[in-house]
Design an enzyme around this catalytic site. Structure first.
Site, PDB file in Angstrom:
ATOM      1  N   TYR A  80      -0.294   0.465  -4.216  1.00 39.08           N
ATOM      2  CA  TYR A  80      -1.544   0.559  -3.452  1.00 39.08           C
ATOM      3  C   TYR A  80      -2.737   0.175  -4.324  1.00 39.08           C
ATOM      4  CZ  TYR A  80       0.689   3.040   0.400  1.00 39.08           C
ATOM      5  OH  TYR A  80       1.474   3.371   1.466  1.00 39.08           O
ATOM      6  N   TYR A 114       8.377   1.994  -2.212  1.00 36.55           N
ATOM      7  CA  TYR A 114       7.890   2.528  -3.488  1.00 36.55           C
ATOM      8  C   TYR A 114       8.438   3.921  -3.752  1.00 36.55           C
ATOM      9  CZ  TYR A 114       4.268   4.809  -0.570  1.00 36.55           C
ATOM     10  OH  TYR A 114       3.606   5.535   0.381  1.00 36.55           O
ATOM     11  N   ARG A 136      10.059   5.593  -0.503  1.00 35.64           N
ATOM     12  CA  ARG A 136       9.431   5.394   0.807  1.00 35.64           C
ATOM     13  C   ARG A 136       9.770   4.016   1.359  1.00 35.64           C
ATOM     14  NH1 ARG A 136       5.149   7.383   3.596  1.00 35.64           N
ATOM     15  NH2 ARG A 136       6.978   7.574   4.922  1.00 35.64           N
ATOM     16  N   HIS A 163       6.006   0.635   5.068  1.00 37.69           N
ATOM     17  CA  HIS A 163       5.265   1.227   6.190  1.00 37.69           C
ATOM     18  C   HIS A 163       3.799   0.828   6.087  1.00 37.69           C
ATOM     19  CE1 HIS A 163       4.946   4.124   2.885  1.00 37.69           C
ATOM     20  NE2 HIS A 163       3.730   4.362   3.348  1.00 37.69           N
ATOM     21  N   HIS A 174      -0.092   2.375   7.078  1.00 32.77           N
ATOM     22  CA  HIS A 174      -0.857   3.552   7.506  1.00 32.77           C
ATOM     23  C   HIS A 174      -1.946   3.128   8.491  1.00 32.77           C
ATOM     24  CE1 HIS A 174       0.523   6.336   4.224  1.00 32.77           C
ATOM     25  NE2 HIS A 174       0.794   5.182   3.645  1.00 32.77           N
TER      26      HIS A 174
HETATM   27 FE   LIG Z   1       2.247   5.043   2.072  1.00 37.53          FE
END
Ligand SMILES: [Fe+2]
Length: 211
Positions: free
Chosen positions: A98, A137, A145, A148, A150
């Site tokens: 991120y 990640y 995870r 995806h 958000h």
């Molecule tokens: Fe996330």
């Protein structure tokens, strides 16, 4: 088939079809399930927050990764479009990192990836994004995870929705500690539908609850 059994066959079939139609209608109108906002809500997003996350204004270059398109509509519980709702979207880059100062993932940042967007849906509640397939990640221990995206959706007259959208057919969906706690129906409401292979395009409709 004699007359009586044919009549009962038609009656039963009609009941099944009607029940299926009703179930589909109810299913289509179910509110999109909420999910945690997570630790990586953007704190220093680039000024460029448009629908195309694969490039950043003022920089020559394009985001690494597989380009995907995401389209859908924002709807109310009566399946009517909500126009002009604000769509706040953020995701990891192709390497699973991120654009956030506290992301502990050592995977590289991508200066050409916008990382987030803030737009309003248009006529008919529609939205269209061009982005890259987010990477998976590590999220602590053995937890990985799945890819995806958000979302935070806000609109006057509806409850704010914070959720996460997943991709169909990813094996990590089954072991994700968030997604696997959801009911079967809620899981299906959180997984986008692939509607085109080339360019890879997904559809995801979001249903908000009234205030
Ligand atoms: Fe996330």
């Amino acid at each position: 088939m004699n007359h009586t059994s044919r009549r009962s066959f038609i009656k039963n079939t009609t009941t099944i079809v009607a029940a299926g139609f009703l179930a589909n209608r109810l299913y289509a109108q179910s509110a999109t399930p909420p999910e945690t906002i997570g630790p990586f809500y953007p704190v220093t997003p680039p000024k460029d927050q448009d629908f195309d996350l694969t490039k950043v204004d003022g920089r020559n270059g394009f985001a690494k990764g597989k380009i995907i398109y995401l389209q859908g509509r924002i709807l109310n519980s009566n399946h009517q479009p909500i126009e002009n709702a604000a769509i706040d979207l953020w995701q990891a880059n192709a390497a699973g990192r991120y654009r956030h100062p506290h992301d502990p993932n050592p995977a590289p940042l991508d200066k050409h990836f916008q990382g987030s967007a803030l737009v309003r849906c248009g006529k008919g509640g529609t939205f269209n994004f061009k982005t890259i397939m987010p990477g998976q990640y590590p999220a602590g221990g053995a937890w990985i995870r799945p890819p995806h995206i958000h979302f935070k959706i806000t609109d006057e007259g509806h409850r704010e929705l914070v959720t996460q959208m997943y991709f169909p057919g990813n094996r990590l969906n089954d072991t994700d500690l968030l997604l696997r706690t959801k009911s079967r129906e809620n899981r299906s409401l959180m997984i986008a539908m692939k509607i085109k292979d080339d360019p890879e395009t997904y559809e995801y409709n979001i249903v908000l609850k009234p205030v």
